[in-house]
Design a protein around this motif. Structure first.
Motif, PDB file in Angstrom:
ATOM      1  N   LEU A 183     -24.752  -0.756   9.352  1.00 63.37           N
ATOM      2  CA  LEU A 183     -25.654  -0.897  10.358  1.00 63.37           C
ATOM      3  C   LEU A 183     -26.923  -1.891   9.830  1.00 63.37           C
ATOM      4  CD1 LEU A 183     -26.506   3.315  10.305  1.00 63.37           C
ATOM      5  CD2 LEU A 183     -26.174   1.630  12.190  1.00 63.37           C
ATOM      6  N   LEU A 184     -27.035  -2.020   8.374  1.00 60.63           N
ATOM      7  CA  LEU A 184     -27.820  -3.170   7.719  1.00 60.63           C
ATOM      8  C   LEU A 184     -27.169  -4.538   8.503  1.00 60.63           C
ATOM      9  CD1 LEU A 184     -28.686  -1.845   4.506  1.00 60.63           C
ATOM     10  CD2 LEU A 184     -30.198  -2.486   6.201  1.00 60.63           C
ATOM     11  N   ASN A 185     -25.738  -4.693   8.228  1.00 56.72           N
ATOM     12  CA  ASN A 185     -25.243  -5.881   8.718  1.00 56.72           C
ATOM     13  C   ASN A 185     -25.465  -6.229  10.210  1.00 56.72           C
ATOM     14  OD1 ASN A 185     -22.085  -5.588   6.656  1.00 56.72           O
ATOM     15  ND2 ASN A 185     -24.329  -6.289   5.938  1.00 56.72           N
ATOM     16  N   GLN A 186     -25.194  -4.857  11.063  1.00 54.04           N
ATOM     17  CA  GLN A 186     -25.162  -5.280  12.352  1.00 54.04           C
ATOM     18  C   GLN A 186     -26.627  -5.377  12.995  1.00 54.04           C
ATOM     19  OE1 GLN A 186     -23.139  -1.699  13.764  1.00 54.04           O
ATOM     20  NE2 GLN A 186     -21.355  -2.222  12.631  1.00 54.04           N
ATOM     21  N   HIS A 187     -27.515  -4.746  12.252  1.00 52.27           N
ATOM     22  CA  HIS A 187     -28.866  -4.706  13.170  1.00 52.27           C
ATOM     23  C   HIS A 187     -30.164  -5.262  12.056  1.00 52.27           C
ATOM     24  CE1 HIS A 187     -27.128  -2.046  15.920  1.00 52.27           C
ATOM     25  NE2 HIS A 187     -26.816  -1.276  15.400  1.00 52.27           N
ATOM     26  N   CYS A 188     -29.950  -5.505  11.086  1.00 54.25           N
ATOM     27  CA  CYS A 188     -31.028  -6.207   9.984  1.00 54.25           C
ATOM     28  C   CYS A 188     -30.201  -7.153   9.375  1.00 54.25           C
ATOM     29  CB  CYS A 188     -31.276  -5.087   8.959  1.00 54.25           C
ATOM     30  SG  CYS A 188     -31.997  -3.690   9.849  1.00 54.25           S
ATOM     31  N   PRO A 189     -29.661  -8.281  10.010  1.00 50.82           N
ATOM     32  CA  PRO A 189     -28.686  -9.572   9.256  1.00 50.82           C
ATOM     33  C   PRO A 189     -29.557 -10.022   8.236  1.00 50.82           C
ATOM     34  CG  PRO A 189     -29.107  -9.950  11.567  1.00 50.82           C
ATOM     35  CD  PRO A 189     -29.690  -8.356  11.265  1.00 50.82           C
ATOM     36  N   GLU A 190     -30.979  -9.996   8.405  1.00 48.79           N
ATOM     37  CA  GLU A 190     -31.632 -10.983   7.305  1.00 48.79           C
ATOM     38  C   GLU A 190     -31.793 -10.186   6.072  1.00 48.79           C
ATOM     39  OE1 GLU A 190     -34.499  -8.088   9.363  1.00 48.79           O
ATOM     40  OE2 GLU A 190     -32.697  -9.240   9.936  1.00 48.79           O
ATOM     41  N   LEU A 191     -31.299  -9.169   5.920  1.00 49.42           N
ATOM     42  CA  LEU A 191     -31.708  -8.446   4.736  1.00 49.42           C
ATOM     43  C   LEU A 191     -30.258  -8.437   3.830  1.00 49.42           C
ATOM     44  CD1 LEU A 191     -33.281  -5.114   5.996  1.00 49.42           C
ATOM     45  CD2 LEU A 191     -34.209  -7.055   4.674  1.00 49.42           C
ATOM     46  N   ARG A 192     -30.133  -8.749   2.695  1.00 54.56           N
ATOM     47  CA  ARG A 192     -28.953  -8.703   1.792  1.00 54.56           C
ATOM     48  C   ARG A 192     -28.898  -7.288   1.190  1.00 54.56           C
ATOM     49  NH1 ARG A 192     -30.180 -13.375  -2.830  1.00 54.56           N
ATOM     50  NH2 ARG A 192     -28.211 -12.556  -3.411  1.00 54.56           N
ATOM     51  N   VAL A 193     -27.474  -6.827   1.098  1.00 51.42           N
ATOM     52  CA  VAL A 193     -27.240  -5.661   0.797  1.00 51.42           C
ATOM     53  C   VAL A 193     -26.497  -5.772  -0.546  1.00 51.42           C
ATOM     54  CG1 VAL A 193     -25.783  -3.551   1.241  1.00 51.42           C
ATOM     55  CG2 VAL A 193     -26.866  -4.773   3.223  1.00 51.42           C
ATOM     56  N   LEU A 194     -27.247  -5.074  -1.720  1.00 51.34           N
ATOM     57  CA  LEU A 194     -26.606  -4.827  -2.810  1.00 51.34           C
ATOM     58  C   LEU A 194     -26.253  -3.739  -3.245  1.00 51.34           C
ATOM     59  CD1 LEU A 194     -28.524  -7.859  -2.878  1.00 51.34           C
ATOM     60  CD2 LEU A 194     -29.003  -7.170  -5.323  1.00 51.34           C
ATOM     61  N   VAL A 195     -25.165  -3.482  -3.917  1.00 60.00           N
ATOM     62  CA  VAL A 195     -24.349  -2.365  -4.015  1.00 60.00           C
ATOM     63  C   VAL A 195     -24.244  -1.801  -5.735  1.00 60.00           C
ATOM     64  CG1 VAL A 195     -22.348  -0.706  -3.450  1.00 60.00           C
ATOM     65  CG2 VAL A 195     -23.111  -2.576  -2.039  1.00 60.00           C
ATOM     66  N   HIS A 196     -24.471  -0.781  -5.881  1.00 59.71           N
ATOM     67  CA  HIS A 196     -24.439  -0.147  -7.248  1.00 59.71           C
ATOM     68  C   HIS A 196     -22.963  -0.047  -7.485  1.00 59.71           C
ATOM     69  CE1 HIS A 196     -24.227   3.329 -10.233  1.00 59.71           C
ATOM     70  NE2 HIS A 196     -25.511   2.849 -10.450  1.00 59.71           N
ATOM     71  N   HIS A 197     -22.650  -0.174  -8.666  1.00 62.88           N
ATOM     72  CA  HIS A 197     -21.059  -0.216  -9.262  1.00 62.88           C
ATOM     73  C   HIS A 197     -20.518   1.029  -8.893  1.00 62.88           C
ATOM     74  CE1 HIS A 197     -21.619   2.271 -12.845  1.00 62.88           C
ATOM     75  NE2 HIS A 197     -22.808   1.838 -12.880  1.00 62.88           N
ATOM     76  N   GLY A 198     -21.159   2.331  -8.940  1.00 62.12           N
ATOM     77  CA  GLY A 198     -20.468   3.510  -8.641  1.00 62.12           C
ATOM     78  C   GLY A 198     -19.984   3.569  -7.092  1.00 62.12           C
ATOM     79  N   ILE A 199     -20.584   2.697  -6.175  1.00 60.17           N
ATOM     80  CA  ILE A 199     -20.316   2.593  -4.693  1.00 60.17           C
ATOM     81  C   ILE A 199     -19.425   1.650  -4.518  1.00 60.17           C
ATOM     82  CG2 ILE A 199     -21.397   2.309  -2.492  1.00 60.17           C
ATOM     83  CD1 ILE A 199     -24.024   3.398  -3.585  1.00 60.17           C
ATOM     84  N   MET A 200     -19.347   0.547  -5.320  1.00 61.76           N
ATOM     85  CA  MET A 200     -18.308  -0.522  -4.917  1.00 61.76           C
ATOM     86  C   MET A 200     -16.924  -0.266  -4.533  1.00 61.76           C
ATOM     87  SD  MET A 200     -19.945  -3.662  -4.835  1.00 61.76           S
ATOM     88  CE  MET A 200     -18.442  -4.739  -5.204  1.00 61.76           C
ATOM     89  N   PRO A 201     -16.163   0.727  -5.304  1.00 63.06           N
ATOM     90  CA  PRO A 201     -14.757   1.065  -5.168  1.00 63.06           C
ATOM     91  C   PRO A 201     -14.523   1.839  -3.714  1.00 63.06           C
ATOM     92  CG  PRO A 201     -15.570   1.615  -7.484  1.00 63.06           C
ATOM     93  CD  PRO A 201     -16.646   1.399  -6.620  1.00 63.06           C
TER      94      PRO A 201
END
Length: 317
Positions: A183-201
């Motif tokens: 959703l962020l990629n599609q509708h808020c492309p100006e925002l960078r998404v950083l992901v916690h290591h527990g979510i990455m896999p």
């Protein structure tokens, strides 16, 4: 018209049990045969002898429960019928997370449909919900209340725009985090998404299946402190709660639950379950003769259909 068996699926300490096929659904204690609707921890657990699941549900379970023997997984495709003890079983997409399935069971001419968790809202990161008509609809009731109406997820995610501050976004690691990233990629492309290591896999497993890859970065403390305040940091619930006094960030938690919004800087009502209107629409689509309820309070639904349709909690053994 074939007779509905009141005890076709019953609640036991181990999980939901079908005595006519001698198997369990979403058992949370070790059993010989379990059919798993999806890989969230309140539905999927290790220790079983045979696990019948979709390939993606098994992939998520294998990541979480690495000691579970790979040979115990019996992978079944959507729409592929298989039989346990005389009960014909088919997985139907549930639209909840990637690989999530409704479980359609047919026995002596009667169709019993166990929804698992499901949603009707659009979600580019998982298979969309499909309709299967059944005599008995066995439905979750997480938000079976007329006071609950989930807003448009696109309008909700756009609340994160123009904040002039980095955002710490609490989310469940499997399913919700990937939906939020998309959703962020599609509708808020100006925002960078950083992901916690527990979510990455889980992001990586999703990306191995999605036709449109998600855009995200592994969390970096320096990145959060430097440069533009244009970052959304996705963190699992325990991390979110432990950062209650985090400074220089705005706090939000993506959930349909009002109680999870009250202490945050931004409310974000994004749920992966059906709300009241959706559950009524789904009942109309399935056209059941009876409704059995679980995973929540079914009393409001029962009152709504009084004298029109039989609605009751699933029986206990």
């Amino acid at each position: 018209m074939s007779t509905i068996l009141a005890d076709f699926l019953v609640r036991t300490p181990e999980g939901y049990y079908c005595p006519y096929g001698d198997f369990y659904i979403d058992a949370l204690q070790p059993v010989s045969q379990v059919v798993v609707s999806h890989a969230h921890g309140d539905h999927a657990s290790p220790g079983h002898q045979q696990i019948f699941a979709t390939a993606m549900t098994a992939a998520f379970m294998q990541h979480r429960y690495s000691s579970q023997p790979a040979s115990s997984y019996q992978l079944k495709a959507f729409k592929e019928e298989f039989t346990l003890g005389g009960v014909a079983i088919t997985f139907i997409p549930a639209g909840h997370i990637l690989g999530s399935a409704q479980i359609l069971m047919t026995y002596k001419g009667v169709k019993y449909l166990y929804t698992g968790d499901y949603k009707m809202q659009e979600d580019s990161t998982c298979e969309p919900l499909e309709i299967a008509q059944a005599d008995v609809l066995i439905t979750e009731c997480t938000f079976a209340d007329p006071s609950v109406e989930h807003p448009d997820p696109v309008a909700e995610i756009k609340k994160l725009q123009g904040r002039n501050s980095n955002i710490m976004l609490g989310t469940y690691a499997l399913g919700k985090a990937q939906r939020l990233t998309a959703l962020l990629n599609q509708h808020c492309p100006e925002l960078r998404v950083l992901v916690h290591h527990g979510i990455m896999p889980f992001h990586k497993i999703y990306d191995s299946q999605l036709s449109e890859k998600m855009t995200y970065e592994r969390y970096n403390r320096r990145e959060m402190k430097q440069g533009e305040a244009n970052k959304v940091y996705l963190v699992p619930p325990m991390t979110f709660n432990s950062y209650i006094r985090a400074k220089n960030v705005l706090r939000a938690f993506a959930s349909g639950w009002k109680r999870l919004q009250s202490q945050n800087d931004i409310s974000l009502y994004i749920s992966d379950h059906v709300d009241w209107k959706d559950i009524l629409q789904y009942i109309a689509d399935v056209q059941p003769r009876e409704i059995w309820t679980l995973h929540g309070d079914g009393r409001i639904l029962q009152a709504y259909f009084e004298n029109k349709l039989s609605v009751r909690d699933i029986l206990e053994k």
